[in-house]
Design an enzyme around this catalytic site. Structure first.
Site, PDB file in Angstrom:
ATOM      1  N   LYS A  22       0.828  -1.205   0.000  1.00 41.72           N
ATOM      2  CA  LYS A  22       0.000   0.000   0.000  1.00 41.72           C
ATOM      3  C   LYS A  22       0.865   1.259   0.000  1.00 41.72           C
ATOM      4  CE  LYS A  22      -1.384   1.921   3.628  1.00 41.72           C
ATOM      5  NZ  LYS A  22      -1.174   3.148   4.472  1.00 41.72           N
ATOM      6  N   ASN A  23       1.854   1.320   0.876  1.00 33.15           N
ATOM      7  CA  ASN A  23       2.671   2.534   0.995  1.00 33.15           C
ATOM      8  C   ASN A  23       3.517   2.791  -0.244  1.00 33.15           C
ATOM      9  OD1 ASN A  23       1.660   3.146   3.516  1.00 33.15           O
ATOM     10  ND2 ASN A  23       3.335   2.156   4.624  1.00 33.15           N
ATOM     11  N   CYS A 116      -4.905   9.027   9.630  1.00 35.81           N
ATOM     12  CA  CYS A 116      -5.175   8.467  10.949  1.00 35.81           C
ATOM     13  C   CYS A 116      -5.253   9.571  11.995  1.00 35.81           C
ATOM     14  CB  CYS A 116      -4.080   7.474  11.340  1.00 35.81           C
ATOM     15  SG  CYS A 116      -4.157   5.911  10.431  1.00 35.81           S
ATOM     16  N   ARG A 121       2.140  14.582  12.668  1.00 36.85           N
ATOM     17  CA  ARG A 121       3.059  14.202  11.596  1.00 36.85           C
ATOM     18  C   ARG A 121       3.139  15.379  10.642  1.00 36.85           C
ATOM     19  NH1 ARG A 121       0.834   8.475   9.697  1.00 36.85           N
ATOM     20  NH2 ARG A 121      -1.128   9.311  10.466  1.00 36.85           N
ATOM     21  N   ASP A 305       5.369   0.870  11.906  1.00 30.15           N
ATOM     22  CA  ASP A 305       4.088   0.302  11.502  1.00 30.15           C
ATOM     23  C   ASP A 305       3.884  -1.128  11.999  1.00 30.15           C
ATOM     24  OD1 ASP A 305       3.177   2.563  10.293  1.00 30.15           O
ATOM     25  OD2 ASP A 305       3.438   1.873   8.234  1.00 30.15           O
ATOM     26  N   ARG A 397      -8.404   0.653   5.023  1.00 29.43           N
ATOM     27  CA  ARG A 397      -7.534   1.618   4.358  1.00 29.43           C
ATOM     28  C   ARG A 397      -6.244   0.960   3.873  1.00 29.43           C
ATOM     29  NH1 ARG A 397      -5.364   5.356   7.852  1.00 29.43           N
ATOM     30  NH2 ARG A 397      -4.329   6.088   5.979  1.00 29.43           N
TER      31      ARG A 397
END
Length: 421
Positions: A22-23, A116, A121, A305, A397
């Site tokens: 995903k990232n 999130c 961040r 993560d 997500r």
């Protein structure tokens, strides 16, 4: 709104394929804004963040097709450089459109990103990189407004290694005039693949996979195709699912070296993990896991993560462990929910002290973010009785139908609709 209902205590076995990262694809998709043509990205996960990014690109004039894990993006009709709040608020990765738009079109208006519900961040590193490259940046009513006649090469040093800022700086620099040097660049596999993809388009990036990147600007880029890498965080999550349930499973995964840090810690706890014939196998059936301390770090260190999933595993290990997050100091919203399941955990600043218990017991728990959701599912798999995990839209997500993969391995997990929040 959906929830997971989990009947714990089931052993897992069998083999499943890990989805695309995903990232990684969230950087590859906006990179196509730098060229004009038809781009193809295969092994794309069917997760909500990907759909959100595709909708954002369509807002900019990109024509997109997404079927059977293949995304086709035609960028010949881009007609807007405006990324509105209604799209960008859903995830922080949306800010990736800033660099490509500014570099190619000399203008971008991008909403401040969302995602999130934990932070902060900040995106100051992204904005400082754009300024170094010659961009004029203003913040107005929740929007980033960036302008430049022509970006120029620059020396960019990140005080803190940042995946997002490194990716944005690379995408801005590839069409800049002159040479850009980026030091303390992120080395994550997702950044390495983005750099490879840009070079496939005709960019000139050297130092790929290191902390120092050199980018020689070019006049234009061409459309290109690429296969997305496998998701290392999904892999780590499924390995921890096997570890916490004392099971044996096999994962089809393309790049086992990307999760060496997780495998090393599992080995330290007394669990056997090895690569065999293009798969990763874990043998935890007869294990007696021991507590192992973890400190998160930038790649190739232990991923932030995976911090929440590791705490779940450690909650049932023998002894006491300390899990410290040096990347995000306040990323422990999952701890109170794990305590509801019977875990013994105390948070002290940016560390959690986890005292292993003999068993967890099912309860209703609430997801607060993507990885916190995953850790609650893992705990539910091992807990006695029934666990209900609410707000699993966070999971959707970033994990592609995780319940189906777990069921294929033997878990008793069902998705149900609920009115509870």
């Amino acid at each position: 709104m959906d929830k997971f209902v989990i009947q714990g205590g089931k052993k897992l076995s069998g083999k499943v394929k890990v989805s695309g990262a995903k990232n990684s694809v969230l950087a590859l998709l906006p990179a196509t804004l730098l060229n004009s043509g038809t781009n193809v990205i295969t092994n794309t996960p069917q997760v909500n963040d990907v759909y959100t990014m595709i909708k954002l690109l369509q807002q900019l004039g990109v024509t997109a097709e997404f079927e059977d894990h293949v995304v086709k993006l035609n960028t010949t009709g881009i007609n807007s450089q405006f990324a509105p709040y209604e799209h960008v608020k859903k995830m922080r990765a949306s800010v990736y459109v800033l660099g490509p738009l500014l570099s190619r079109y000399g203008y971008a208006k991008v909403s401040m990103p969302g995602g999130c519900a934990w932070g902060p961040r900040p995106i100051n590193l992204h904005l400082e990189a754009m300024k170094k490259l010659g961009g004029e940046i203003e913040l107005e009513e929740g929007y980033i407004i960036a302008k430049a006649n022509k970006l120029h090469g620059a020396k960019i040093h990140f005080d803190v290694s940042s995946v997002g800022a490194t990716g944005n700086a690379m995408m801005a620099a590839v069409l800049a005039k002159g040479t850009t040097h980026i030091s303390n660049a992120a080395m994550e596999p997702e950044i390495t693949q983005l750099a490879d993809y840009l070079n496939m388009m005709g960019a000139r990036i050297s130092g790929i996979g290191s902390t120092v990147l050199e980018i020689e600007g070019v006049d234009e880029l061409k459309a290109a195709s690429i296969e997305n890498i496998s998701d290392r965080i999904e892999t780590g999550t499924l390995l921890c699912a096997a570890a916490i349930t004392k099971s044996n499973i096999e994962l089809e995964y393309s790049s086992p070296e990307h999760i060496d840090s997780v495998v090393a810690k599992l080995s330290d706890s007394g669990i056997e993990v090895w690569e065999s014939n293009g798969a990763i196998r874990i043998n935890a059936a007869n294990s007696n896991p021991q507590s192992v301390d973890v400190t998160t770090a930038v790649y190739p260190g232990f991923p932030t993560d995976m911090q929440a999933q590791w705490i779940s595993f450690m909650s049932l290990a023998n002894g006491t462990s300390t899990v410290t997050d040096t990347i995000y100091h306040d990323r422990f919203n999952h701890v109170p929910e794990l305590v509801r399941l019977g875990a013994k955990i105390e948070v002290n600043n940016n560390s959690s002290i986890v005292k292993g218990v003999n068993s967890l017991r099912g309860a209703k728990v609430m997801s607060t973010d993507l990885r916190a959701s995953a850790c609650l599912v893992l705990a539910g798999l091992a807990a006695e009785g029934t666990t209900e995990v609410l707000r699993i839209y966070h999971l959707d997500r970033g994990y592609q139908k995780i319940e189906e993969k777990l069921r294929a391995l033997g878990a008793d997990i069902q998705r149900e609709t609920t009115t509870e929040f």
